[in-house]
Design a protein around this motif. Structure first.
Motif, PDB file in Angstrom:
ATOM      1  N   LEU A 578       0.825  -1.205   0.000  1.00 39.23           N
ATOM      2  CA  LEU A 578       0.000   0.000   0.000  1.00 39.23           C
ATOM      3  C   LEU A 578       0.861   1.258   0.000  1.00 39.23           C
ATOM      4  CD1 LEU A 578      -2.854   1.196   0.186  1.00 39.23           C
ATOM      5  CD2 LEU A 578      -2.681   1.028   2.669  1.00 39.23           C
ATOM      6  N   GLU A 581       2.512   1.629  -3.535  1.00 31.51           N
ATOM      7  CA  GLU A 581       1.658   1.480  -4.711  1.00 31.51           C
ATOM      8  C   GLU A 581       1.856   2.666  -5.641  1.00 31.51           C
ATOM      9  OE1 GLU A 581      -2.799  -0.151  -5.669  1.00 31.51           O
ATOM     10  OE2 GLU A 581      -2.530   1.208  -3.978  1.00 31.51           O
ATOM     11  N   GLY A 582       2.070   2.360  -6.887  1.00 32.91           N
ATOM     12  CA  GLY A 582       2.328   3.396  -7.879  1.00 32.91           C
ATOM     13  C   GLY A 582       3.789   3.722  -8.037  1.00 32.91           C
ATOM     14  N   LYS A 600       1.725   4.471 -14.198  1.00 28.69           N
ATOM     15  CA  LYS A 600       1.919   3.792 -12.929  1.00 28.69           C
ATOM     16  C   LYS A 600       0.903   2.675 -12.792  1.00 28.69           C
ATOM     17  CE  LYS A 600       3.830   7.817 -10.536  1.00 28.69           C
ATOM     18  NZ  LYS A 600       3.688   8.731  -9.380  1.00 28.69           N
ATOM     19  N   GLU A 601       1.353   1.547 -12.302  1.00 28.12           N
ATOM     20  CA  GLU A 601       0.503   0.365 -12.190  1.00 28.12           C
ATOM     21  C   GLU A 601       0.140   0.142 -10.734  1.00 28.12           C
ATOM     22  OE1 GLU A 601       0.434  -4.148 -14.036  1.00 28.12           O
ATOM     23  OE2 GLU A 601       2.352  -3.308 -13.383  1.00 28.12           O
ATOM     24  N   THR A 602      -1.193   0.027 -10.478  1.00 23.69           N
ATOM     25  CA  THR A 602      -1.650  -0.257  -9.127  1.00 23.69           C
ATOM     26  C   THR A 602      -1.747  -1.757  -8.927  1.00 23.69           C
ATOM     27  OG1 THR A 602      -3.977  -0.217  -9.754  1.00 23.69           O
ATOM     28  CG2 THR A 602      -2.964   1.890  -9.107  1.00 23.69           C
ATOM     29  N   ARG A 604      -4.345  -3.394  -7.783  1.00 18.59           N
ATOM     30  CA  ARG A 604      -5.625  -3.881  -8.316  1.00 18.59           C
ATOM     31  C   ARG A 604      -5.540  -4.063  -9.823  1.00 18.59           C
ATOM     32  NH1 ARG A 604     -11.230  -4.233  -7.997  1.00 18.59           N
ATOM     33  NH2 ARG A 604     -11.186  -4.165  -5.740  1.00 18.59           N
ATOM     34  N   TYR A 606      -2.936  -4.600 -11.607  1.00 18.65           N
ATOM     35  CA  TYR A 606      -2.082  -5.753 -11.898  1.00 18.65           C
ATOM     36  C   TYR A 606      -2.842  -7.062 -11.709  1.00 18.65           C
ATOM     37  CZ  TYR A 606       1.381  -9.405 -11.064  1.00 18.65           C
ATOM     38  OH  TYR A 606       2.076 -10.579 -11.105  1.00 18.65           O
ATOM     39  N   CYS A 643      -4.161  -8.168  -2.363  1.00 18.22           N
ATOM     40  CA  CYS A 643      -4.870  -6.984  -2.857  1.00 18.22           C
ATOM     41  C   CYS A 643      -6.125  -6.711  -2.026  1.00 18.22           C
ATOM     42  CB  CYS A 643      -5.228  -7.179  -4.330  1.00 18.22           C
ATOM     43  SG  CYS A 643      -6.135  -5.800  -5.065  1.00 18.22           S
ATOM     44  N   GLU A 647      -6.572  -3.403   0.375  1.00 21.18           N
ATOM     45  CA  GLU A 647      -7.638  -2.430   0.169  1.00 21.18           C
ATOM     46  C   GLU A 647      -8.575  -2.364   1.365  1.00 21.18           C
ATOM     47  OE1 GLU A 647      -9.573  -3.333  -3.480  1.00 21.18           O
ATOM     48  OE2 GLU A 647      -7.891  -2.647  -4.729  1.00 21.18           O
ATOM     49  N   GLN A 650      -7.107  -0.189   3.820  1.00 19.80           N
ATOM     50  CA  GLN A 650      -7.089   1.213   3.400  1.00 19.80           C
ATOM     51  C   GLN A 650      -8.447   1.882   3.578  1.00 19.80           C
ATOM     52  OE1 GLN A 650      -6.250   1.681  -0.735  1.00 19.80           O
ATOM     53  NE2 GLN A 650      -5.825   3.866  -0.583  1.00 19.80           N
TER      54      GLN A 650
END
Length: 1384
Positions: A578, A581-582, A600-602, A604, A606, A643, A647, A650
């Motif tokens: 987390l 991320e990015g 940028k790949e998150t 989720r 991915y 994932c 989340e 978060q």
């Protein structure tokens, strides 16, 4: 004699052809040495006639004819004879003498021939110096041994020809590279002898050639074998290469100086850390020579290298004192490390600190000391055969403060990732230190954490990532044992967070997971995985790795060992994802036409992309397909769960909503599995596989998994079927013993079924086969527990909770269940004394597992690994808690305690009968100790009538020979019985009147009870009579012949009399005895005031059992099972701390036996050093059965000695009829008169031919004469200075002597296997340094004396005496035969 005869013959104008023919020998025969020597003398006598042209009696024609005959001798006699000698196997006396004679003939004949013949002879010999191993035995070729002797004989002619000189040197250098180890010294001797024949100009060029060749060879092939051979050459040539320069500095460059060669110093450093002791000795010799030469020259000695880090050796005249002290300390340290004994090495470790400080101080100045010399010291310690010394070196390096300097940290970096990592793979280094408790992190593990953190923080920033990567790659390059790998991984996890590892770093960590951990214990493997994952999270450069790299890396962490959902590690991973991320490196996919992506790949995104990609499969081919690779499903399932949990943490969203949005492609596929017949089979398989892994990985483990108890309906008529079911189930469980994940649940389920109380209630009469089967399985479980910790503990926990449930139950039902215990009472008694004695390495693994378990949930392996308590003390703690819970008012409980007590006493008696003496902390010692600990625990609950029957057995145990800890427990038991039941006091007094011959000092046990008589006294009746009885028996022991008995009796007398004085009315009844006792005590105190008696008197009074210990106040579980064992010096794995009892749910603390000791006095004490030892009749002093016999020297009468003293030693010996052997003892390197005097005496006694000393002045030394006892009058003595030894040895070698040295080398012969030649020269080394490295290559044979002890070397006189006697023993029979022939 030969020369006189030859001159007489030649002066009479003989027929030279006839002489040549008569002195020669047939081509295929082996001539006697005398014949060859005669021909040599004849040709030598012809020399003046052939070389003086003015002699009219020797015309040219005759001269030409004779020269042809001489040349014919060379080609038809001498060289073929040498070839035949080469074909003979071995180095016997015959071959050696014949070679010496043939070489002498060759050296005499060659000068008489012309230059062309000389060149042809030399060219025919030189190729034999560098034959391959296949050519060594080819017919017609000379062996290397023979060829080297021949070349040595021809050296004057080789040295005169420049081309032949270079050819000889080149051939010798080539042979040094290719010959076997045993033959390498031969060409080295050739080179050394050749150099002695060259002029100074040519010598310089040849030395440069040799030095350049050796340095070039070592630089291209830097292996231990090459280092060994190059050092051999350099030490042999050291007198030529390392000569003082007494001329101007400008001329120094004309001579080859090894000190100016970087490769030379690399050879020296490689030699200092070589595995071969002789190579280390040679390297140290060269270092000392270079340092001494530099100081003697008084010149600066810089290296020719320009780079600062290549200046391995410097000498500055202005810093001569500092440099001399540094190298003296360095040499002292390296020489001391050869001892391999920690008590010898430890005093010089402070010199290492001095070296380090000097190097650190100089680092800011001229750079005179290169740090690599310090690395040689540490590597030498790491290579030590003594593990204690190895550990000392590792700890010293770990505490090296100088590594906090960036320059030193960088200089040490390659050493840290190389040799240091190699030595850390030694498991024994991680044993607990003195003072550490079970479960503590080993001292080395703690120091390693601090060291790595300090080291990487001190490294220059630009080098940290590279060094860390090399270190991790080193972890994956070989197999590591579980313990060192665990603590290294833990140290890596404690490094300060810093971006150091990229994709290559994750690959290296993956290799560690894949290559080295597969055979480790499950819990240790899981803990190491946790530490490695923590390291990856804190050290990874996020911008250099993609999410795919991360999740691919995570697949190597097993969910059932480390990366388990719901653990702290899992939560840390979610938080890390987390947080970053990015920030991960974008993936380059096939759709990226530009070759790069900036989006940028998150996580989720991915995961969604991976799900779609995972479910994308090619159309079905209609053929049978294999199941898809499960690793893809494992990687994707873990990514999905991470994932979801990330989340949820978060946003706090529901898991179901997050899962549904993520898994929509999967759910859609699953919905069509049963309805769409065109759905590819591979897609269905992959979908179901992913769902299965999601269920498996998504389960949050419970802290403890209990096996479900399954009921078993027993049909008595079907006993055979029941027995078969139990037996097969047991076989199935045993088959799972290698699978930890399945074994423990299966074992618990089996035990709860097979040892159900309904089955245990069946007696031998009701179901004999089933009862016997269950008893056998119980024995099998105990046996299996010896190799697999925790097995017996599972059985004990189940049985104890079944027989005495924590919640209790109805009276009849509880009694019925409890009654089954009497059918299996062996389980209880075996548990009371249970505890295997593991090997040291096994104990280490157990300790480390306890350490990991105590980390708790901080280490995810403790949650993920389905393990129960594997503590070896669990069976004992379970059964002891069970016995504490018994109710003495319950008849069944009372019966059980009495039966257990009798069985334990029987075990103790069996051990005493089987082994009269046993070692401390042995299995027998521990078992006896556990027996008496349990009896002490049971004592308050036993009936008085039963204790009366027990009393005699306790007395019997007191008379046995026991270790100290057992003795204290028995004495404590006696005291408590007498306190509770004073009516047994009379039977106690009777023990003093019994006669026990074998263990007379066992009376000390009963005297120890009387030391605590003040505890027993208040409960006694007729106190005055009892007090008088106590004094009577004590006074009798005060006059015992044994010191220990008298000491115990004095202490008891002091305590009992002080008790009498406090009870005046009882003391008054003693009458006149009081004055006697007071006088006796006063005299005893006065006698104990000096020497060892005073020390023992003080120690026994301060001992815990007679000082701080109180038998009533300190009666507790803690004292019995923890304090007493620790104070009695039992191994710490025998100590059971109170918290282990508190962890058991069914433990109950009773008023008569508290858990903890209320008084802290005992816990604050340290183990005492007074331990009473029983002594048997075997210890009595024996009278001498033999007397010394003086041997009269040879056949000499006393009255005949004085006249003989006027003769020289050989004449005196001959007059006495003494036979001298051919053994020549060379002691020129020995400088202590005492050793020389003893050696002279030994040589004379065993008939050596002569003793060689460095100076004959030694014979006038009083110390010499006190040990020689006039042996110098009967033994020839020669004087050869140490600097003349090389030439002396060469001369003796040419005379046919075999040069033997006492030295441990790779090719040494054992003394008991070596056969000494008759003509043997024994070279003895210096008392401290042994044989100098520059003389080692002169030896033909190295002989070593077999050793059994720890000390590395013998005194030089002792070593020489052993070899001289062995030589004499081997040649004694031949000598005796010679004496007999003379008598006849």
């Amino acid at each position: 004699m030969y020369s006189a005869l030859i001159n007489a013959v030649l002066s009479s104008s003989p027929d030279y052809d006839l002489l040549f023919e008569s002195l020669s020998w047939p081509s295929q025969s082996w001539p006697d040495t005398e014949r060859v020597e005669a021909l040599t003398a004849f040709i030598e006598g012809l020399g003046p006639l052939l070389t003086e042209p003015d002699l009219t009696s020797f015309p040219d024609a005759k001269r030409r004819c004779v020269l042809d005959k001489v040349e014919s001798v060379l080609w038809t006699k001498c060289l073929p004879f040498l070839s035949r000698i080469s074909a003979e196997a071995g180095e016997g006396v015959r071959c050696r003498e014949s070679t010496a004679a043939a070489c002498r003939l060759l050296s005499v004949s060659v000068p008489l021939c012309n230059e062309a013949v000389c060149r042809r002879v030399c060219q025919s010999i030189l190729p034999s110096l560098h034959l391959s191993e296949e050519e060594l035995t080819s017919p017609g070729r000379l062996s290397v041994e023979v060829a080297s002797e021949v070349v040595a004989a021809l050296l004057p002619f080789l040295a005169a020809d420049e081309q032949l000189t270079h050819t000889t040197v080149s051939s010798s250098l080539s042979s040094i590279r290719t010959l076997p180890d045993a033959l390498v010294s031969k060409p080295v001797r050739v080179i050394l002898s050749l150099l002695n024949c060259l002029s100074s100009e040519r010598l310089i060029s040849i030395l440069k050639l040799i030095l350049d060749d050796l340095c070039s060879w070592h630089s291209t092939d830097r292996t231990p074998a090459v280092t060994e051979r190059t050092l051999l050459c350099l030490t042999a040539l050291s007198d030529h290469l390392l000569k003082p320069h007494h001329h101007l500095p400008s001329s120094c460059c004309s001579d080859p100086d090894p000190r100016l060669s970087l490769q030379f110093w690399r050879m020296v450093q490689d030699g200092l850390i070589h595995r071969d002791s002789v190579s280390r000795k040679r390297a140290l010799f060269l270092l000392k020579r270079c340092a001494a030469l530099s100081e003697e020259d008084g010149l600066d000695c810089p290296l020719s290298a320009t780079r600062e880090d290549e200046n391995l050796f410097k000498w500055a005249f202005s810093k001569s004192k500092l440099l001399r002290e540094f190298w003296e300390d360095y040499v002292l340290v390296m020489e001391t490390l050869e001892e391999n004994q920690i008590h010898v090495v430890r005093p010089v470790l402070n010199r290492i600190d001095t070296l380090i400080q000097t190097t650190a101080n100089d680092d800011q100045g001229q750079g005179l000391f290169h740090p690599s010399w310090l690395l040689c010291v540490y590597q030498r310690m790491f290579h030590s055969e003594n593990k204690s010394l190895m550990r000392e070196g590792v700890c010293h390096l770990l505490e090296l403060r100088v590594l906090q300097q960036p320059t030193f940290a960088l200089a040490f970096s390659q050493f840290i990732v190389g040799p240091f990592m190699d030595v850390l793979s030694e498991t024994s280094l991680f044993h607990r230190s003195v003072g550490q408790s079970v479960g503590d992190c080993p001292e080395l593990g703690v120091k390693l954490e601090v060291f790595l953190a300090t080291f990487f923080s001190s490294l220059p920033t630009e080098h940290r990532g590279c060094v860390l990567l090399q270190l991790i790659q080193q972890l994956g390059s070989k197999h590591w044992c579980a313990v060192p790998l665990l603590f290294l991984c833990q140290a890596l996890s404690k490094l300060p967070p810093s971006p150091l590892l990229g994709t290559s770093g994750l690959t290296a960590l993956r290799d560690v997971l894949r290559c080295t951990m597969i055979t480790h214990q499950v819990l240790l493997r899981g803990a190491a995985q946790c530490f490695l994952l923590n390291s990856a999270l804190s050290l990874t450069v996020v911008s250099e790795v993609t999410l795919d790299d991360v999740f691919s890396f995570l697949t190597h962490f097993r969910a059932d060992e480390s990366l388990c959902r719901g653990t702290q590690l899992w939560k840390q991973l979610c938080a890390w994802l987390l947080e970053n991320e990015g920030s991960f490196k974008p993936r380059i996919t096939d759709e990226d036409c530009t070759g790069a992506s900036t989006s940028k790949e998150t996580v989720r995104a991915y995961v969604q992309g991976e799900i779609v990609s995972y479910l994308r499969v090619p159309a079905s081919t209609g053929q049978t397909e294999r199941l898809p690779d499960s690793r893809e499903a494992d990687k994707l399932a873990r990514a999905i769960l991470l994932c979801v949990d990330m989340e949820r943490g978060q946003s706090g969203a529901e898991i179901s909503n997050t899962l549904e949005s993520l898994l929509s492609p999967l759910l859609e596929t699953l919905s069509r599995v049963s309805t769409n017949i065109y759905l590819p089979l591979r897609k269905s398989d992959k979908s179901l596989q992913l769902v299965l892994r999601l269920f498996q990985l998504g389960e949050i483990p419970r802290s403890q998994r209990n096996g479900a108890e399954q009921g078993l309906t027993l049909v008595r008529d079907e006993e055979a079927l029941c027995v078969e079911a139990v037996s097969l189930s047991w076989e199935l469980v045993q088959g799972l013993s290698t699978n930890a994940n399945d074994f423990w649940p299966a074992l618990k389920g089996f035990i709860s079924t097979a040892f159900h109380h309904k089955l245990l209630q069946l007696t031998q009469a009701q179901s004999p086969t089933l009862a016997a089967t269950l008893k056998q399985i119980a024995r099998d479980l105990m046996e299996l527990s010896q190799s697999k910790s925790g097995v017996f503990g599972v059985l004990l926990q189940h049985c104890c909770q079944m027989w005495l449930p924590a919640g209790g139950g109805s009276g009849d039902q509880a009694n019925t269940v409890f009654s089954s215990i009497f059918n299996h009472i062996s389980i209880i008694t075996e548990a009371c004394v249970y505890g295997p004695v593991f090997r040291r390495d096994q104990r280490l693994v157990q300790d480390v597992q306890i350490y990991v378990e105590q980390l708790g949930e901080k280490c995810a392996a403790n949650v993920a690994v389905a393990s129960d308590n594997r503590d070896d003390q669990l069976p004992r703690t379970c059964v002891l808690a069970f016995l504490c819970h018994l109710d003495s008012s319950n008849l069944q409980h009372q019966r059980l305690m009495e039966e257990v007590a009798m069985e334990l006493l029987k075990k103790d008696n069996d051990i005493s009968r089987s082994k009269v003496r046993y070692y401390s902390n042995s299995l027998q010692h521990r078992a006896k100790n556990r027996v008496w600990q349990t009896l002490l625990l049971l004592l308050p609950k036993l009936r008085e009538e039963f204790v009366a029957t027990l009393w005699g057995r306790v007395f019997e145990a007191g008379f046995c020979s026991n270790q100290a800890s057992v003795k204290y427990l028995i004495e404590w038991m006696m005291i408590l019985i007498l306190v509770r039941y004073p009516q047994h006091t009379d039977s106690f007094w009777s023990c003093f009147s019994l006669d026990h011959e074998k263990t007379k000092t066992s009376v000390c046990t009963f005297l120890s009870v009387l030391v605590h008589f003040s505890v027993i006294f208040p409960n006694l009746e007729e106190k005055a009579a009892q007090l008088r009885k106590a004094l009577d028996v004590i006074l009798q022991s005060c006059f015992n012949h044994n010191f220990s008995v008298r000491l115990y009796a004095l202490l008891a007398l002091k305590r009992v009399w002080s008790l009498a004085e406090n009870h005046v009315e009882e003391a008054d009844g003693l009458g006149g005895l009081s004055s006697v006792i007071k006088a006796c005590l006063n005299q005893a105190e006065a006698m104990q005031s000096t020497g060892n008696a005073n020390k023992n008197w003080t120690r026994i009074q301060e001992h815990f059992f007679f000082g701080a210990f109180h038998p009533i106040r300190d009666y507790s579980i803690e004292t019995i099972f923890c304090t007493f064992p620790s104070l009695s010096e039992l191994a710490d794995d025998e100590w059971i701390p109170p918290w282990k009892f508190e962890k058991l749910s069914y433990f109950s603390e009773g008023p008569s036996l508290p858990l903890r000791n209320p008084a802290p006095d005992l816990n604050q004490l340290q183990p005492g050093d007074w331990i009473q030892q029983d002594r048997s009749e075997q210890d009595k002093e024996e009278r001498w059965a033999e007397v010394q016999k003086k041997i009269t020297p040879w056949r000499l009468g006393i009255q005949e000695q004085e006249p003989e003293l006027q003769l020289v030693p050989p004449q005196r010996a001959a007059r006495l009829g003494k036979l001298h052997g051919a053994l020549l003892v060379v002691a020129s390197l020995i400088d202590k008169p005492t050793n020389l005097g003893g050696l002279c005496r030994t040589c004379e006694i065993f008939g050596a031919s002569a003793l060689v000393l460095d100076s004959l002045r030694h014979v006038n030394d009083k110390n010499f004469q006190s040990l020689s006892v006039s042996a110098e009058l009967w033994l020839p003595l020669l004087e050869v200075k140490p600097m003349e030894l090389t030439e002396f040895l060469q001369v003796k070698k040419s005379e046919g002597y075999c040069i033997v040295g006492v030295e441990q080398t790779a090719n040494s012969h054992s003394l008991q296997e070596y056969q000494f030649p008759e003509k043997t020269l024994l070279l003895l080394g210096n008392e401290r340094e042994g044989i100098p490295a520059n003389l080692l290559q002169m030896l033909d044979v190295c002989v070593e004396i077999p050793q059994q002890g720890i000390i590395r070397s013998l005194n030089v006189h002792v070593s020489a005496a052993l070899l001289i006697w062995e030589y004499t023993r081997q040649h004694l029979s031949s000598g005796s035969a010679e004496v007999d022939s003379k008598r006849c």
